[in-house]
Design a protein around this motif. Structure first.
Motif, PDB file in Angstrom:
ATOM      1  N   MET A 286       0.849  -1.172   0.000  1.00  0.00           N
ATOM      2  CA  MET A 286       0.000   0.000   0.000  1.00  0.00           C
ATOM      3  C   MET A 286       0.901   1.244   0.000  1.00  0.00           C
ATOM      4  O   MET A 286       1.807   1.367   0.808  1.00  0.00           O
ATOM      5  CB  MET A 286      -0.905   0.021   1.224  1.00  0.00           C
ATOM      6  N   VAL A 287       0.635   2.156  -0.961  1.00  0.00           N
ATOM      7  CA  VAL A 287       1.457   3.356  -1.084  1.00  0.00           C
ATOM      8  C   VAL A 287       0.581   4.596  -1.139  1.00  0.00           C
ATOM      9  O   VAL A 287      -0.645   4.515  -1.363  1.00  0.00           O
ATOM     10  CB  VAL A 287       2.345   3.305  -2.347  1.00  0.00           C
ATOM     11  N   LYS A 288       1.197   5.727  -0.938  1.00  0.00           N
ATOM     12  CA  LYS A 288       0.522   7.019  -1.068  1.00  0.00           C
ATOM     13  C   LYS A 288       0.784   7.544  -2.471  1.00  0.00           C
ATOM     14  O   LYS A 288       1.927   7.748  -2.869  1.00  0.00           O
ATOM     15  CB  LYS A 288       1.047   7.993  -0.017  1.00  0.00           C
ATOM     16  N   LEU A 289      -0.304   7.754  -3.230  1.00  0.00           N
ATOM     17  CA  LEU A 289      -0.207   8.333  -4.566  1.00  0.00           C
ATOM     18  C   LEU A 289      -0.335   9.848  -4.447  1.00  0.00           C
ATOM     19  O   LEU A 289      -1.268  10.343  -3.799  1.00  0.00           O
ATOM     20  CB  LEU A 289      -1.316   7.801  -5.472  1.00  0.00           C
ATOM     21  N   MET A 290       0.589  10.577  -5.063  1.00  0.00           N
ATOM     22  CA  MET A 290       0.609  12.023  -4.882  1.00  0.00           C
ATOM     23  C   MET A 290       0.713  12.705  -6.247  1.00  0.00           C
ATOM     24  O   MET A 290       1.543  12.334  -7.087  1.00  0.00           O
ATOM     25  CB  MET A 290       1.789  12.417  -3.994  1.00  0.00           C
ATOM     26  N   VAL A 291      -0.164  13.702  -6.448  1.00  0.00           N
ATOM     27  CA  VAL A 291      -0.130  14.515  -7.658  1.00  0.00           C
ATOM     28  C   VAL A 291       0.055  15.968  -7.234  1.00  0.00           C
ATOM     29  O   VAL A 291      -0.733  16.490  -6.425  1.00  0.00           O
ATOM     30  CB  VAL A 291      -1.412  14.370  -8.494  1.00  0.00           C
ATOM     31  N   THR A 292       1.062  16.620  -7.733  1.00  0.00           N
ATOM     32  CA  THR A 292       1.351  18.006  -7.357  1.00  0.00           C
ATOM     33  C   THR A 292       1.271  18.887  -8.588  1.00  0.00           C
ATOM     34  O   THR A 292       1.857  18.574  -9.632  1.00  0.00           O
ATOM     35  CB  THR A 292       2.747  18.127  -6.731  1.00  0.00           C
ATOM     36  N   THR A 293       0.496  19.976  -8.474  1.00  0.00           N
ATOM     37  CA  THR A 293       0.402  20.976  -9.535  1.00  0.00           C
ATOM     38  C   THR A 293       0.852  22.305  -8.955  1.00  0.00           C
ATOM     39  O   THR A 293       1.062  22.425  -7.739  1.00  0.00           O
ATOM     40  CB  THR A 293      -1.050  21.101 -10.039  1.00  0.00           C
ATOM     41  N   PRO A 294       1.018  23.332  -9.799  1.00  0.00           N
ATOM     42  CA  PRO A 294       1.410  24.646  -9.273  1.00  0.00           C
ATOM     43  C   PRO A 294       0.385  25.227  -8.294  1.00  0.00           C
ATOM     44  O   PRO A 294       0.705  26.151  -7.549  1.00  0.00           O
ATOM     45  CB  PRO A 294       1.536  25.507 -10.540  1.00  0.00           C
ATOM     46  N   TYR A 295      -0.824  24.698  -8.308  1.00  0.00           N
ATOM     47  CA  TYR A 295      -1.887  25.298  -7.492  1.00  0.00           C
ATOM     48  C   TYR A 295      -2.351  24.422  -6.339  1.00  0.00           C
ATOM     49  O   TYR A 295      -2.950  24.904  -5.379  1.00  0.00           O
ATOM     50  CB  TYR A 295      -3.092  25.627  -8.376  1.00  0.00           C
ATOM     51  N   MET A 296      -2.108  23.109  -6.418  1.00  0.00           N
ATOM     52  CA  MET A 296      -2.604  22.228  -5.356  1.00  0.00           C
ATOM     53  C   MET A 296      -1.832  20.915  -5.339  1.00  0.00           C
ATOM     54  O   MET A 296      -1.054  20.614  -6.251  1.00  0.00           O
ATOM     55  CB  MET A 296      -4.094  21.944  -5.547  1.00  0.00           C
ATOM     56  N   GLN A 297      -2.057  20.133  -4.285  1.00  0.00           N
ATOM     57  CA  GLN A 297      -1.464  18.800  -4.149  1.00  0.00           C
ATOM     58  C   GLN A 297      -2.570  17.841  -3.750  1.00  0.00           C
ATOM     59  O   GLN A 297      -3.287  18.071  -2.769  1.00  0.00           O
ATOM     60  CB  GLN A 297      -0.350  18.813  -3.103  1.00  0.00           C
ATOM     61  N   VAL A 298      -2.740  16.761  -4.507  1.00  0.00           N
ATOM     62  CA  VAL A 298      -3.792  15.773  -4.264  1.00  0.00           C
ATOM     63  C   VAL A 298      -3.141  14.457  -3.869  1.00  0.00           C
ATOM     64  O   VAL A 298      -2.180  14.022  -4.509  1.00  0.00           O
ATOM     65  CB  VAL A 298      -4.667  15.586  -5.517  1.00  0.00           C
ATOM     66  N   GLU A 299      -3.662  13.839  -2.813  1.00  0.00           N
ATOM     67  CA  GLU A 299      -3.134  12.560  -2.349  1.00  0.00           C
ATOM     68  C   GLU A 299      -4.255  11.531  -2.301  1.00  0.00           C
ATOM     69  O   GLU A 299      -5.406  11.851  -1.977  1.00  0.00           O
ATOM     70  CB  GLU A 299      -2.515  12.701  -0.948  1.00  0.00           C
ATOM     71  N   THR A 300      -3.927  10.280  -2.622  1.00  0.00           N
ATOM     72  CA  THR A 300      -4.879   9.182  -2.533  1.00  0.00           C
ATOM     73  C   THR A 300      -4.100   7.897  -2.260  1.00  0.00           C
ATOM     74  O   THR A 300      -2.859   7.911  -2.218  1.00  0.00           O
ATOM     75  CB  THR A 300      -5.712   9.059  -3.828  1.00  0.00           C
ATOM     76  N   LYS A 301      -4.799   6.807  -2.106  1.00  0.00           N
ATOM     77  CA  LYS A 301      -4.155   5.522  -1.814  1.00  0.00           C
ATOM     78  C   LYS A 301      -4.053   4.677  -3.080  1.00  0.00           C
ATOM     79  O   LYS A 301      -4.866   4.808  -4.002  1.00  0.00           O
ATOM     80  CB  LYS A 301      -4.944   4.750  -0.757  1.00  0.00           C
ATOM     81  N   GLY A 302      -3.009   3.813  -3.086  1.00  0.00           N
ATOM     82  CA  GLY A 302      -2.842   2.918  -4.202  1.00  0.00           C
ATOM     83  C   GLY A 302      -2.118   1.660  -3.790  1.00  0.00           C
ATOM     84  O   GLY A 302      -1.566   1.568  -2.682  1.00  0.00           O
ATOM     85  N   ILE A 303      -2.114   0.689  -4.687  1.00  0.00           N
ATOM     86  CA  ILE A 303      -1.425  -0.579  -4.431  1.00  0.00           C
ATOM     87  C   ILE A 303      -0.365  -0.766  -5.521  1.00  0.00           C
ATOM     88  O   ILE A 303      -0.687  -0.752  -6.720  1.00  0.00           O
ATOM     89  CB  ILE A 303      -2.407  -1.756  -4.438  1.00  0.00           C
ATOM     90  N   ALA A 304       0.892  -0.924  -5.087  1.00  0.00           N
ATOM     91  CA  ALA A 304       2.002  -1.085  -6.039  1.00  0.00           C
ATOM     92  C   ALA A 304       1.848  -2.386  -6.797  1.00  0.00           C
ATOM     93  O   ALA A 304       1.644  -3.442  -6.193  1.00  0.00           O
ATOM     94  CB  ALA A 304       3.333  -1.046  -5.308  1.00  0.00           C
ATOM     95  N   GLN A 305       1.961  -2.312  -8.109  1.00  0.00           N
ATOM     96  CA  GLN A 305       1.879  -3.487  -8.962  1.00  0.00           C
ATOM     97  C   GLN A 305       3.259  -4.021  -9.346  1.00  0.00           C
ATOM     98  O   GLN A 305       3.364  -5.078  -9.967  1.00  0.00           O
ATOM     99  CB  GLN A 305       1.111  -3.136 -10.233  1.00  0.00           C
TER     100      GLN A 305
END
Length: 339
Positions: A286-305
């Motif tokens: 189980m890992v933390k998926l992170m998306v970062t843009t110039p305006y915000m940062q979004v985090e969600t959960k994921g499973i490494a394949q």
């Protein structure tokens, strides 16, 4: 009877005109005689005495280099002294000038004065000998300058120079240059430039066996494949660069925290090929998926394949969308997705 006075009158007028013309001619001749006398240039007075044996240091042979010039006015002294005779011979070589040739050159340049010229004049180009040991020192200095290594770290072996180099004498000096990025691993060619009066007068290419030593990182114990290397597992080892791989590592900070890509034995010198980033994420983790843009940062959960090392791109199942996405491993629990 009346024609006689008229003819006599015409004769008198004609004689008067001839007398006037004669006076004008005398005045003109007098003027012509005065002007050349006033404008006539004084003859060149001086002496040129050529020496039979001469050593020169310049690339050109001028009259002032081989003769004693006296008695001329300053302008003529400069002009006569700069009469060009020939290019100078190569350093250490000589060239003979005949009396006839020198007389011909002086006549062609209107040298003037009296001349004293030997039957033959021998001109030798001044030279300085550069021994192999001196050349080796120049190579060492140039290697140290390019690598920032001390002289004790540089060894210059055999050189392809069979005899001493002859370079111009006087104020000539030598520069040695290597190609940019030269790694000095064995046979190396350097360009030896002879400089005189701030310009290049001769280039000589010399090949030498250059051996440069440096400190490389080695392991102090057996390290199994995949095992992480710590500060206590390494030490600096003195090596000759030409005897090790080109990707040898010389900075301990580049090794600490890396994993062995193969079995390492005590004393092994480390290279990029022998190391890999340590495994940070296991498949199914189980890992933390992170998306970062110039305006915000979004985090969600994921499973490494896939398994993943730092900065490695792996597949991750996004639990929120139930879709497979790709991200780059940041640390042992984080994967960053490219936006």
């Amino acid at each position: 009877m009346r024609r006689v006075p008229i003819l006599l009158l015409l004769l008198i007028v004609a004689m008067a005109q001839l007398a006037l013309a004669a006076d004008e001619v005398r005045v003109a001749k007098a003027a012509v005689g005065v002007v050349p006398k006033l404008a006539r240039k004084q003859p060149v007075v001086g002496s040129i005495s050529v020496r039979p044996e001469v050593t020169v240091q310049n690339e050109e042979v001028l009259l002032k280099h081989i003769a004693d010039i006296k008695g001329f006015n300053p302008d003529d002294l400069e002009r006569v002294g700069r009469i060009f005779l020939s290019r100078a011979p190569q350093p250490g070589r000589s060239r003979a000038f005949s009396q006839r040739f020198i007389r011909k050159m002086l006549t062609a340049h209107n040298a003037g004065g009296s001349w004293n010229i030997p039957e033959n004049v021998n001109v030798v180009r001044d030279a300085r000998r550069i021994s192999t040991d001196q050349l080796r020192e120049l190579f060492t200095d140039a290697v140290c300058l390019q690598t920032n290594l001390p002289a004790e770290r540089v060894e210059i072996g055999r050189m392809n120079v069979r005899k001493d180099l002859l370079v111009p004498g006087g104020d000539a000096h030598l520069n040695v240059e290597f190609r940019p990025g030269e790694d000095f691993r064995g046979l190396t060619t350097g360009k030896v430039t002879v400089m005189q009066r701030n310009r290049s007068v001769q280039d000589v290419y010399v090949t030498a066996d250059v051996r440069v030593s440096a400190f490389a990182v080695s392991v102090t114990r057996t390290v199994e494949r995949g095992e992480t290397i710590g500060a206590a597992d390494i030490q600096l080892k003195d090596v000759v660069l030409s005897e090790v791989s080109r990707d040898v590592l010389t900075d301990e900070n580049d090794v600490i925290g890396m994993a062995a890509a193969t079995l390492l034995n005590p004393g092994d010198v480390l290279t990029d090929a022998k190391l890999e980033a340590p495994l940070m994420i296991e498949r199914g983790q189980m890992v933390k998926l992170m998306v970062t843009t110039p305006y915000m940062q979004v985090e969600t959960k994921g499973i490494a394949q896939q398994k993943g090392r730092r900065k490695q791109m792996i597949k991750v199942l996004n639990i929120s969308s139930n879709k497979i996405v790709y991200g780059r491993v940041v640390d042992s629990g984080t994967v960053a997705m490219d936006y």
